[in-house]
Design a protein around this motif. Structure first.
Motif, PDB file in Angstrom:
ATOM      1  N   GLN A 147      -6.089  10.014  -8.020  1.00 60.29           N
ATOM      2  CA  GLN A 147      -5.401   8.804  -7.585  1.00 60.29           C
ATOM      3  C   GLN A 147      -6.022   8.253  -6.304  1.00 60.29           C
ATOM      4  O   GLN A 147      -6.200   7.041  -6.159  1.00 60.29           O
ATOM      5  CB  GLN A 147      -3.920   9.100  -7.361  1.00 60.29           C
ATOM      6  CG  GLN A 147      -3.182   9.521  -8.624  1.00 60.29           C
ATOM      7  CD  GLN A 147      -1.690   9.682  -8.375  1.00 60.29           C
ATOM      8  OE1 GLN A 147      -1.087   8.903  -7.663  1.00 60.29           O
ATOM      9  NE2 GLN A 147      -1.101  10.701  -8.975  1.00 60.29           N
ATOM     10  N   ALA A 148      -6.357   9.166  -5.381  1.00 63.55           N
ATOM     11  CA  ALA A 148      -6.958   8.740  -4.114  1.00 63.55           C
ATOM     12  C   ALA A 148      -8.303   8.061  -4.336  1.00 63.55           C
ATOM     13  O   ALA A 148      -8.677   7.142  -3.599  1.00 63.55           O
ATOM     14  CB  ALA A 148      -7.125   9.937  -3.183  1.00 63.55           C
ATOM     15  N   ALA A 149      -9.035   8.492  -5.362  1.00 64.30           N
ATOM     16  CA  ALA A 149     -10.338   7.895  -5.651  1.00 64.30           C
ATOM     17  C   ALA A 149     -10.204   6.533  -6.325  1.00 64.30           C
ATOM     18  O   ALA A 149     -11.048   5.648  -6.136  1.00 64.30           O
ATOM     19  CB  ALA A 149     -11.148   8.838  -6.540  1.00 64.30           C
ATOM     20  N   ILE A 150      -9.144   6.346  -7.084  1.00 66.77           N
ATOM     21  CA  ILE A 150      -8.984   5.114  -7.867  1.00 66.77           C
ATOM     22  C   ILE A 150      -8.458   3.961  -7.012  1.00 66.77           C
ATOM     23  O   ILE A 150      -8.843   2.807  -7.205  1.00 66.77           O
ATOM     24  CB  ILE A 150      -8.031   5.373  -9.056  1.00 66.77           C
ATOM     25  CG1 ILE A 150      -8.681   6.338 -10.048  1.00 66.77           C
ATOM     26  CG2 ILE A 150      -7.661   4.076  -9.759  1.00 66.77           C
ATOM     27  CD1 ILE A 150      -7.721   6.847 -11.104  1.00 66.77           C
ATOM     28  N   VAL A 151      -7.581   4.268  -6.059  1.00 67.96           N
ATOM     29  CA  VAL A 151      -6.883   3.218  -5.299  1.00 67.96           C
ATOM     30  C   VAL A 151      -7.829   2.201  -4.653  1.00 67.96           C
ATOM     31  O   VAL A 151      -7.637   0.980  -4.817  1.00 67.96           O
ATOM     32  CB  VAL A 151      -5.956   3.843  -4.243  1.00 67.96           C
ATOM     33  CG1 VAL A 151      -5.424   2.769  -3.295  1.00 67.96           C
ATOM     34  CG2 VAL A 151      -4.803   4.557  -4.905  1.00 67.96           C
ATOM     35  N   PRO A 152      -8.873   2.609  -3.897  1.00 69.31           N
ATOM     36  CA  PRO A 152      -9.736   1.596  -3.253  1.00 69.31           C
ATOM     37  C   PRO A 152     -10.441   0.692  -4.255  1.00 69.31           C
ATOM     38  O   PRO A 152     -10.626  -0.508  -3.989  1.00 69.31           O
ATOM     39  CB  PRO A 152     -10.753   2.447  -2.467  1.00 69.31           C
ATOM     40  CG  PRO A 152     -10.101   3.770  -2.295  1.00 69.31           C
ATOM     41  CD  PRO A 152      -9.273   3.977  -3.520  1.00 69.31           C
ATOM     42  N   ILE A 153     -10.827   1.237  -5.401  1.00 71.60           N
ATOM     43  CA  ILE A 153     -11.526   0.439  -6.416  1.00 71.60           C
ATOM     44  C   ILE A 153     -10.597  -0.640  -6.968  1.00 71.60           C
ATOM     45  O   ILE A 153     -10.966  -1.817  -7.082  1.00 71.60           O
ATOM     46  CB  ILE A 153     -12.034   1.350  -7.556  1.00 71.60           C
ATOM     47  CG1 ILE A 153     -13.010   2.393  -6.999  1.00 71.60           C
ATOM     48  CG2 ILE A 153     -12.696   0.528  -8.648  1.00 71.60           C
ATOM     49  CD1 ILE A 153     -13.412   3.449  -8.012  1.00 71.60           C
ATOM     50  N   PHE A 216      -2.982  -0.003 -13.413  1.00 66.73           N
ATOM     51  CA  PHE A 216      -3.002   0.996 -12.351  1.00 66.73           C
ATOM     52  C   PHE A 216      -1.681   1.755 -12.290  1.00 66.73           C
ATOM     53  O   PHE A 216      -1.658   2.980 -12.127  1.00 66.73           O
ATOM     54  CB  PHE A 216      -3.282   0.291 -11.020  1.00 66.73           C
ATOM     55  CG  PHE A 216      -3.224   1.196  -9.817  1.00 66.73           C
ATOM     56  CD1 PHE A 216      -4.123   2.227  -9.665  1.00 66.73           C
ATOM     57  CD2 PHE A 216      -2.263   0.999  -8.838  1.00 66.73           C
ATOM     58  CE1 PHE A 216      -4.068   3.059  -8.563  1.00 66.73           C
ATOM     59  CE2 PHE A 216      -2.208   1.818  -7.731  1.00 66.73           C
ATOM     60  CZ  PHE A 216      -3.114   2.850  -7.599  1.00 66.73           C
ATOM     61  N   LYS A 217      -0.572   1.026 -12.437  1.00 77.38           N
ATOM     62  CA  LYS A 217       0.743   1.669 -12.422  1.00 77.38           C
ATOM     63  C   LYS A 217       0.890   2.650 -13.574  1.00 77.38           C
ATOM     64  O   LYS A 217       1.415   3.759 -13.402  1.00 77.38           O
ATOM     65  CB  LYS A 217       1.830   0.597 -12.507  1.00 77.38           C
ATOM     66  CG  LYS A 217       3.238   1.138 -12.342  1.00 77.38           C
ATOM     67  CD  LYS A 217       4.260   0.018 -12.310  1.00 77.38           C
ATOM     68  CE  LYS A 217       5.667   0.570 -12.105  1.00 77.38           C
ATOM     69  NZ  LYS A 217       6.675  -0.531 -12.038  1.00 77.38           N
ATOM     70  N   PHE A 218       0.414   2.272 -14.754  1.00 74.95           N
ATOM     71  CA  PHE A 218       0.453   3.173 -15.905  1.00 74.95           C
ATOM     72  C   PHE A 218      -0.333   4.453 -15.615  1.00 74.95           C
ATOM     73  O   PHE A 218       0.128   5.570 -15.903  1.00 74.95           O
ATOM     74  CB  PHE A 218      -0.122   2.466 -17.135  1.00 74.95           C
ATOM     75  CG  PHE A 218      -0.378   3.384 -18.303  1.00 74.95           C
ATOM     76  CD1 PHE A 218       0.657   3.757 -19.141  1.00 74.95           C
ATOM     77  CD2 PHE A 218      -1.651   3.871 -18.548  1.00 74.95           C
ATOM     78  CE1 PHE A 218       0.423   4.613 -20.215  1.00 74.95           C
ATOM     79  CE2 PHE A 218      -1.893   4.720 -19.615  1.00 74.95           C
ATOM     80  CZ  PHE A 218      -0.851   5.085 -20.454  1.00 74.95           C
ATOM     81  N   LEU A 219      -1.519   4.293 -15.040  1.00 74.86           N
ATOM     82  CA  LEU A 219      -2.362   5.453 -14.745  1.00 74.86           C
ATOM     83  C   LEU A 219      -1.706   6.360 -13.706  1.00 74.86           C
ATOM     84  O   LEU A 219      -1.729   7.591 -13.826  1.00 74.86           O
ATOM     85  CB  LEU A 219      -3.725   4.976 -14.256  1.00 74.86           C
ATOM     86  CG  LEU A 219      -4.802   6.038 -14.041  1.00 74.86           C
ATOM     87  CD1 LEU A 219      -5.072   6.794 -15.335  1.00 74.86           C
ATOM     88  CD2 LEU A 219      -6.081   5.401 -13.520  1.00 74.86           C
ATOM     89  N   MET A 220      -1.089   5.764 -12.682  1.00 78.85           N
ATOM     90  CA  MET A 220      -0.420   6.546 -11.639  1.00 78.85           C
ATOM     91  C   MET A 220       0.750   7.335 -12.225  1.00 78.85           C
ATOM     92  O   MET A 220       0.939   8.524 -11.903  1.00 78.85           O
ATOM     93  CB  MET A 220       0.080   5.617 -10.530  1.00 78.85           C
ATOM     94  CG  MET A 220      -1.006   4.954  -9.717  1.00 78.85           C
ATOM     95  SD  MET A 220      -1.698   6.017  -8.443  1.00 78.85           S
ATOM     96  CE  MET A 220      -0.437   5.894  -7.186  1.00 78.85           C
ATOM     97  N   ASN A 221       1.537   6.705 -13.075  1.00 79.94           N
ATOM     98  CA  ASN A 221       2.665   7.407 -13.702  1.00 79.94           C
ATOM     99  C   ASN A 221       2.185   8.561 -14.572  1.00 79.94           C
ATOM    100  O   ASN A 221       2.790   9.633 -14.591  1.00 79.94           O
ATOM    101  CB  ASN A 221       3.495   6.428 -14.542  1.00 79.94           C
ATOM    102  CG  ASN A 221       4.316   5.488 -13.686  1.00 79.94           C
ATOM    103  OD1 ASN A 221       4.689   5.816 -12.564  1.00 79.94           O
ATOM    104  ND2 ASN A 221       4.599   4.312 -14.206  1.00 79.94           N
ATOM    105  N   PHE A 222       1.112   8.347 -15.292  1.00 73.74           N
ATOM    106  CA  PHE A 222       0.561   9.392 -16.156  1.00 73.74           C
ATOM    107  C   PHE A 222       0.116  10.601 -15.330  1.00 73.74           C
ATOM    108  O   PHE A 222       0.420  11.749 -15.674  1.00 73.74           O
ATOM    109  CB  PHE A 222      -0.620   8.826 -16.950  1.00 73.74           C
ATOM    110  CG  PHE A 222      -1.302   9.841 -17.831  1.00 73.74           C
ATOM    111  CD1 PHE A 222      -0.675  10.307 -18.980  1.00 73.74           C
ATOM    112  CD2 PHE A 222      -2.558  10.320 -17.506  1.00 73.74           C
ATOM    113  CE1 PHE A 222      -1.308  11.252 -19.800  1.00 73.74           C
ATOM    114  CE2 PHE A 222      -3.192  11.259 -18.307  1.00 73.74           C
ATOM    115  CZ  PHE A 222      -2.556  11.725 -19.456  1.00 73.74           C
ATOM    116  N   ILE A 223      -0.577  10.336 -14.220  1.00 79.05           N
ATOM    117  CA  ILE A 223      -1.042  11.438 -13.368  1.00 79.05           C
ATOM    118  C   ILE A 223       0.137  12.148 -12.711  1.00 79.05           C
ATOM    119  O   ILE A 223       0.127  13.373 -12.526  1.00 79.05           O
ATOM    120  CB  ILE A 223      -2.042  10.916 -12.314  1.00 79.05           C
ATOM    121  CG1 ILE A 223      -3.294  10.384 -13.000  1.00 79.05           C
ATOM    122  CG2 ILE A 223      -2.426  12.022 -11.331  1.00 79.05           C
ATOM    123  CD1 ILE A 223      -4.307   9.754 -12.060  1.00 79.05           C
TER     124      ILE A 223
END
Length: 290
Positions: A147-153, A216-223
């Motif tokens: 998640q930390a890697a995805i947020v800035p992108i 992004f929200k979907f990916l965060m919930n999945f993780i």
């Protein structure tokens, strides 16, 4: 206030573990009453401190928004008083005064307190988990790294479209003002076509932003759910193997919930900071014209 709130957030985690492993395991009603009373007191104290902090944040936010509006009005007044080569004077920056200032003010209110509270809570909770059960802590940390890697992108893509949206909104506002001004020389049909084009552009920009945000929200919930599954699996394995206790697994599940809130707040803070940086840069350009 922020520094005091952070350590208070760790106490309920330990109290939950003690209630299960000590009070309930020993069938001690007195200990159960004492631990629950302490828990209640910590919750009330923490809630009161957060209320005071949020009130201060709100005051700072509104003060910043007010200062920016005064600066924009002063810039407009200076430009209006200067001689111009044409009969047309620059229109007041209505969109800036009404829509762009508040996000900058809202960010300013929590510019220091949010990272202190949320990052402090996150690090302190991770440290507590690592001390109690390093294996489960490693599982939890490992699932936060993607998640930390995805947020800035993701935020970089949103920022580009956000700036386009702001510039389009300003252009739309200017065109609407000019449409009803005495100096409007553009034919009505051309002006209407231009306005319709800008409205459609705003629609498509917003749709692009929403598409990015909700993916992004979907990916965060999945993780997030992967982290819960990982702790349940690893914790169950350790309990079955006799190397940890059920209360530890319960405390870790509660800890994950406590990690989720500050983590999401930090992500929102990063996004708010990026958005405020874009808007502040555009506001600064207007103020610097005077």
């Amino acid at each position: 206030l922020s520094a005091v709130i952070v350590p208070l957030g760790l106490i309920p985690l330990e109290l939950q573990r003690r209630v299960i492993d000590d009070a309930i395991a020993q069938s001690s009603l007195n200990l159960l009453v004492i631990l629950c009373a302490i828990y209640l007191g910590i919750v009330i104290l923490q809630g009161g401190l957060k209320y005071a902090m949020n009130m201060l944040r709100g005051r700072v936010s509104e003060a910043m928004a007010s200062d920016l509006r005064h600066a924009v009005l002063a810039a407009n007044a200076t430009r209006s008083s200067e001689p111009s080569d044409t009969d047309d004077s620059e229109d007041p920056d209505v969109t800036v005064l009404t829509a762009e200032v508040d996000p900058v003010g809202n960010f300013t209110g929590g510019a220091y307190s949010i990272p202190i509270v949320e990052a402090g809570t996150l690090l302190a909770t991770f440290a507590y988990m690592a001390i109690v059960e390093p294996v489960l802590a490693a599982v939890a940390v490992g699932l936060f790294i993607p998640q930390a890697a995805i947020v800035p992108i993701i935020q970089s893509a949103i920022n580009r479209r956000s700036q386009q949206r702001i510039e389009t909104l300003r252009e739309l506002g200017d065109n609407v003002v000019e449409q009803y001004s005495e100096h409007d020389t553009e034919p009505g049909e051309d002006r209407s076509s231009r306005l319709a084009t800008l409205v459609n552009r705003l629609f498509f920009i917003r749709q692009m932003i929403n598409r990015i945000k909700f993916r992004f929200k979907f990916l965060m919930n999945f993780i997030d759910h992967l982290a819960v599954i990982g702790v349940l699996f690893a914790g169950g394995w350790l309990v079955i193997g006799g190397t940890t206790e059920v209360g530890t697994v319960v405390a870790f599940l509660s800890g994950l919930q406590r990690l989720r809130a500050p983590w999401r707040d930090l992500v929102a803070y990063y996004r708010s900071a990026s958005d405020a940086r874009v808007k502040y840069g555009l506001i600064r350009d207007i103020v610097s014209r005077q």
